[in-house]
Design a protein around this motif. Structure first.
Motif, short mmCIF file in Angstrom:
data_model
loop_
_atom_site.label_atom_id
_atom_site.label_comp_id
_atom_site.label_asym_id
_atom_site.label_seq_id
_atom_site.Cartn_x
_atom_site.Cartn_y
_atom_site.Cartn_z
N GLY A 192 42.49 -16.21 -18.16
CA GLY A 192 42.19 -15.65 -16.84
C GLY A 192 40.82 -16.11 -16.40
O GLY A 192 39.85 -16.04 -17.16
N ILE A 193 40.77 -16.63 -15.17
CA ILE A 193 39.48 -17.14 -14.67
C ILE A 193 39.14 -16.54 -13.31
O ILE A 193 38.56 -17.20 -12.46
CB ILE A 193 39.48 -18.68 -14.60
N GLY A 194 39.54 -15.29 -13.09
CA GLY A 194 39.20 -14.62 -11.84
C GLY A 194 40.18 -13.50 -11.56
O GLY A 194 41.12 -13.28 -12.32
N GLU A 195 39.93 -12.78 -10.46
CA GLU A 195 40.72 -11.58 -10.18
C GLU A 195 41.94 -11.86 -9.31
O GLU A 195 42.81 -11.01 -9.17
CB GLU A 195 39.84 -10.55 -9.47
N GLU A 206 49.23 2.95 -9.56
CA GLU A 206 48.91 2.48 -8.21
C GLU A 206 48.54 1.01 -8.22
O GLU A 206 49.00 0.22 -7.39
CB GLU A 206 47.76 3.30 -7.61
N GLN A 207 47.72 0.63 -9.18
CA GLN A 207 47.27 -0.75 -9.30
C GLN A 207 48.46 -1.68 -9.58
O GLN A 207 48.60 -2.75 -8.99
CB GLN A 207 46.27 -0.83 -10.45
N LEU A 208 49.35 -1.22 -10.44
CA LEU A 208 50.52 -2.02 -10.79
C LEU A 208 51.45 -2.16 -9.59
O LEU A 208 52.08 -3.20 -9.38
CB LEU A 208 51.24 -1.35 -11.97
P1 GDP Z 1 43.57 -3.11 -17.69
O1 GDP Z 1 42.88 -1.78 -17.74
O2 GDP Z 1 43.57 -3.79 -19.01
O3 GDP Z 1 44.93 -3.06 -17.08
O4 GDP Z 1 42.63 -4.06 -16.80
P2 GDP Z 1 42.75 -4.44 -15.26
O5 GDP Z 1 43.86 -5.38 -15.03
O6 GDP Z 1 42.68 -3.21 -14.44
O7 GDP Z 1 41.40 -5.27 -15.09
C1 GDP Z 1 40.11 -4.68 -15.19
C2 GDP Z 1 39.17 -5.40 -14.21
O8 GDP Z 1 39.00 -6.75 -14.61
C3 GDP Z 1 39.71 -5.45 -12.79
O9 GDP Z 1 38.63 -5.23 -11.90
C4 GDP Z 1 40.24 -6.87 -12.65
O10 GDP Z 1 40.20 -7.33 -11.33
C5 GDP Z 1 39.28 -7.63 -13.54
N1 GDP Z 1 39.86 -8.88 -14.09
C6 GDP Z 1 41.04 -9.07 -14.71
N2 GDP Z 1 41.19 -10.36 -15.12
C7 GDP Z 1 40.05 -11.00 -14.74
C8 GDP Z 1 39.57 -12.37 -14.88
O11 GDP Z 1 40.20 -13.26 -15.45
N3 GDP Z 1 38.33 -12.61 -14.36
C9 GDP Z 1 37.58 -11.66 -13.74
N4 GDP Z 1 36.38 -12.00 -13.27
N5 GDP Z 1 37.99 -10.39 -13.60
C10 GDP Z 1 39.21 -10.06 -14.09
#
Ligand code: GDP
Length: 298
Positions: free
Chosen positions: A276-279, A142-144
């Motif tokens: 990565g520096i944020g969501e 779903e997230q993807l």
């Molecule tokens: P996965 O399980 O490895 O696929 O991780 P996700 O992509 O689902 O990320 C896990 C959480 O980390 C999510 O809430 C993302 O929004 C958050 N996230 C991913 N990259 C960053 C980033 O560079 N900075 C911040 N603050 N949050 C991030």
């Protein structure tokens, strides 16, 4: 620079505060060198790089007065020297489809990072297919899918619990049939069941290689900076099985632990593509060693 510096300000302030506290004009004797090493190692920089900083300072400054500014400069120089050769954006080759594999433990930011990069590629006019290789978590698909919509890239998935390697096989076929430029493969990351996970990854790799022996063209390990020293163990776990060819470190916006990237680089010598520096979709920067070094050393 401002955004990365802001993101790294926690690492910076912790390191520079402890340095300022013990080093505003102090004689660089053995005790001072030991204190400095402790501060640098506590910041996750790794023992090797920490010793490089202190031995460099000791060369010119042993038993002389030293300021925290001089220490910061030496620190930035050493970090920059270690990281500059590893600065390497993701470069695509001529073969189509380019196959990019994303690996890392759950929660590291793998899916988010894949999504951000997919959007970069499609903005650049590339035709991108995404395969949701974490077939065990419905939420992962779903997230993807949300990222796929943002990037305007179709997302392929299998049934829940289905064989990831089978999905990858189908995705490569489809990418060829429909003339996609890039296939981006997300993978599972349940490290609590490490053997099973590594077997699955090995199988995915075999399937990819059977279709194209030059692939995967990139195998990107995504690491969460906030896990600190654990990033070293994660790299150890994935490096071989997944044939990791490069790193992306996420969450550098919210951590006091960016220093681990230096320790990692000193040990594994893997190219660093982005941070990565944020969501949000725009919160991904190509890695720059001098910028990172300046931000980290304050
Ligand atoms: P996965 O399980 O490895 O696929 O991780 P996700 O992509 O689902 O990320 C896990 C959480 O980390 C999510 O809430 C993302 O929004 C958050 N996230 C991913 N990259 C960053 C980033 O560079 N900075 C911040 N603050 N949050 C991030």
């Amino acid at each position: 620079l401002a955004r990365i510096s802001k993101g790294l300000s926690k690492s910076t302030s912790r390191m520079s505060e402890s340095m300022a506290a013990s080093f505003t004009k102090r004689t660089l004797d053995d005790a001072a060198i030991e204190d400095l090493e402790d501060i640098l190692i506590a910041s996750d920089l790794g023992t090797g790089p920490a010793l490089k900083v202190t031995s460099r300072l000791a060369q010119d400054k042993f038993d002389k007065q030293i300021t925290d500014l001089e220490i910061k400069i030496a620190l930035a120089d050493v970090i920059s020297e270690i990281l500059t050769p590893l600065e390497k954006p993701i470069v695509l080759g001529a073969v189509k489809p380019q196959i990019l594999l994303f690996v890392g433990v759950n929660g590291s930011g793998k899916t988010t990072t894949l999504g951000k990069i997919a959007k970069r590629f499609t903005d650049d006019g590339k035709k991108v297919l995404i395969a949701a290789g974490d077939t065990f978590r419905a939420a992962a698909f779903e997230q993807l899918s949300v990222w796929g919509e943002r990037a305007n890239a179709p997302v392929m998935s299998g049934k829940i619990g289905a064989d990831a390697a089978g999905l990858v096989y189908d995705a490569i076929e489809r990418a060829r049939d429909e003339n996609f430029d890039i296939l981006m493969i997300d993978t599972a990351g349940r490290l609590q069941n490490r053997t099973e996970l590594m077997d699955e990854l090995a199988k995915v790799l075999r399937v990819i290689k059977k279709q194209d022996e030059t692939a995967p063209h990139h195998s990107i390990l995504v690491l969460d900076a906030t896990v600190g020293q654990n990033a070293l163990m994660q790299t150890e776990a994935f490096a071989k099985t997944a044939e990791v060819s490069g790193l992306i470190m996420t969450k550098l916006d919210g951590t006091a632990k960016g220093g681990v990237l230096v320790a990692l680089s000193d040990k594994y010598n893997l190219p660093i593509h982005c941070i990565g520096i944020g969501e949000q979709v725009e919160d991904l920067e190509n890695f720059s060693a001098p910028v990172f070094a300046a931000a980290l050393s304050g």
